[in-house]
Design an enzyme around this catalytic site. Structure first.
Site, short mmCIF file in Angstrom:
data_model
loop_
_atom_site.label_atom_id
_atom_site.label_comp_id
_atom_site.label_asym_id
_atom_site.label_seq_id
_atom_site.Cartn_x
_atom_site.Cartn_y
_atom_site.Cartn_z
N ASP A 291 0.84 -1.18 0.00
CA ASP A 291 0.00 0.00 0.00
C ASP A 291 0.89 1.25 0.00
OD1 ASP A 291 -2.76 1.02 0.20
OD2 ASP A 291 -2.09 1.83 2.12
N GLU A 338 0.87 -0.47 -5.18
CA GLU A 338 -0.29 0.42 -5.18
C GLU A 338 0.21 1.82 -5.54
OE1 GLU A 338 -2.19 3.48 -4.37
OE2 GLU A 338 -1.74 2.99 -2.28
N ASP A 384 -11.25 1.18 -0.58
CA ASP A 384 -11.37 2.61 -0.29
C ASP A 384 -12.38 3.33 -1.18
OD1 ASP A 384 -9.61 2.82 1.85
OD2 ASP A 384 -7.86 3.11 0.57
#
Length: 493
Positions: A291, A338, A384
């Site tokens: 991430d 990401e 998200d």
């Protein structure tokens, strides 16, 4: 890290969002049923959210440890099968929202009962002792034990002797011995059950995709026992914190509160903290998504005194030195970067230098269909995002027209918006296509998992109450996977 892979399809489904009779999803029967559904539909990847102990706001991205697992996911029925619990026990209503506090309170007495029975049995003693040889196991058990005895306050608010404890210190832990061993036992159960589920999935040709947050929380074993890797003051409080400046999700930016790494120190010890962390994650998962990858290039440094993320500065991180070292030690690690958000070109150059697949979220990239590249993981949305139905319902007329024109390709005209989004993602040029289970089920924003920039309920609380509606879409999903030439990988032995 360049690798030749077949075109693969995956489903994003948090473990916590599985149905169960204990208030939160677990590694039990429903997880195995979900694996069977994936295999029958020809899905090759199951992406989960971080499984570490949930921290502030029940967020999996603010865990108490990068190594430990959350005991919430331990399945009580499996403990019965192993002889650690008796047959009769209470259950919780199988609602569509997770009440984390209630689920923990419900499970705790049964976990304590299992521990008592385990202590009286010897069948797994050798396996347990071998598991506990990992240094983090004892350290985490001490950390979470002391944390509970300090009213769950952050370690930098503990009495000095506890705050500064290390395995070499002379602080007397004898009064906590049984509780420490109980917490070690919980970690043993977590990894035993998780590894059994992963083996089952791998045996059916499904790769497990894990998620590693770039930063760790200040209230964590990681920071408590390795403070010199972070920019902290003499009392253990962050001098600078992580986040991102104003963006798509927030006009004031996102102030995450995580401490910033001391990259100069990390580079001197050859990035030991990071490499150990990724090596352990690679043992848990087949593929690891990092991430906030962009912070390996540049990271947003916010003074801890600032209440928003609007004040800060971009600083360069030693990304090339780190990945060179990582490849020396872990040449076979399988990573996903990401790389979302507003990025400077150098971020993508870093990603491509090591052949890492990046990410494409259709909700962000459409109507630009040319944004899809081969070495990418394309999503309808992530944890998200809004669900695609929620996203579409909030569009104005002009935006809908633009999106619909980009989706009205061959095989999509006249179909529902969700169908066209799935068809677009599955038939794209991207090597990997992953769809949140909520989009496969065509659910609205009541099934949204998280809204960035916000903390607490309803984030991280959505879950399914049954799998039948999902299983009923097996043939639909299988046909879409086959038509998009995303063929199943060979089953592992």
């Amino acid at each position: 890290m360049n690798r030749k892979v077949p075109r693969m399809a995956g489903i994003l489904m948090p473990i916590a969002s599985l149905p169960s009779k204990d208030g939160v999803g677990s590694f039990g029967k429903e997880a195995y049923r979900f694996v069977d559904f994936l295999a029958d539909a020809g899905v090759q990847m199951w992406q989960v959210l971080p499984l570490n102990p949930l921290g502030y706001g029940n967020s999996p991205y603010q865990p108490y440890s990068s190594y430990a697992g959350d005991e919430l996911y331990i399945d009580l029925d499996l403990l019965m099968e192993d002889g650690y619990l008796f047959e009769s026990r209470e259950t919780l209503p199988n609602t569509g929202r997770i009440d984390y506090d209630r689920a923990r309170s419900h499970k705790l007495p049964y976990l304590k009962e299992a521990f008592k029975r385990f202590e009286g049995l010897s069948a797994e003693k050798n396996a347990f002792d071998e598991f506990c040889k990992q240094s983090w196991v004892y350290q985490y058990a001490v950390f979470i034990t002391l944390k509970k005895h300090n009213g769950m306050r952050c370690w930098n608010e503990w009495p000095d002797a506890q705050r500064d404890w290390t395995p070499e210190s002379d602080f007397d832990l004898s009064s906590y011995e049984n509780e420490i061993r109980f917490n070690m036992f919980l970690q043993y159960l977590f990894y035993k059950q998780w590894n059994a589920l992963k083996r089952y999935a791998n045996g059916k040709g499904i790769l497990m995709v894990g998620d590693v947050p770039f930063y760790v929380g200040i209230d964590s074993l990681d920071v408590w026992q390795a403070r010199d890797n972070f920019l902290l003051d003499e009392k253990g409080y962050p001098t600078f914190i992580a986040g991102v400046p104003p963006d798509y999700f927030s006009a004031t930016g996102q102030r995450w509160g995580n401490p910033i790494y001391d990259w100069e120190k990390m580079e001197k010890d050859k990035f030991r903290f990071w490499i150990d962390r990724l090596q352990y994650s690679a043992r848990l998962y087949d593929i690891v998504r990092i991430d906030h990858f962009r912070a390996f290039d540049t990271y947003w440094k916010i003074p801890s005194s600032c209440e928003t993320a609007m004040v800060g500065e971009w600083l360069e991180a030693p990304g090339y030195a780190f990945f060179d070292r990582l490849l020396e030690e872990l040449p076979d690690i399988w990573l996903i970067a990401e790389d979302l958000g507003e990025l400077r070109p150098e971020v993508l150059v870093l990603r491509d230098a090591y052949g890492l697949p990046g990410m494409n979220v259709a909700q962000f990239s459409l109507p630009d269909t040319d944004a899809v590249k081969k070495n990418q993981v394309i999503y309808t949305g992530t944890h998200d995002n809004q669900t695609v139905i929620g996203w579409y319902e909030e569009m104005d007329t002009e935006a809908r027209l633009k999106i619909n024109r980009s989706l009205d390709g061959e095989g999509r005209k006249g179909k529902s918006f969700s169908y066209r989004m799935l068809h677009y993602v599955m038939n794209s040029d991207a090597d990997y296509a992953i769809v949140p289970v909520s989009d496969l089920l065509e659910l609205d924003d009541s099934a949204r998992i998280n809204t960035p920039g916000t903390v607490g309920s309803p984030n991280w609380e959505w879950r399914l109450t049954e799998l039948e509606s999902l299983i009923s879409r097996k043939d639909f999903l299988k046909e879409m996977i086959i038509s998009s030439k995303r063929m199943p990988i060979s089953k592992t032995e």
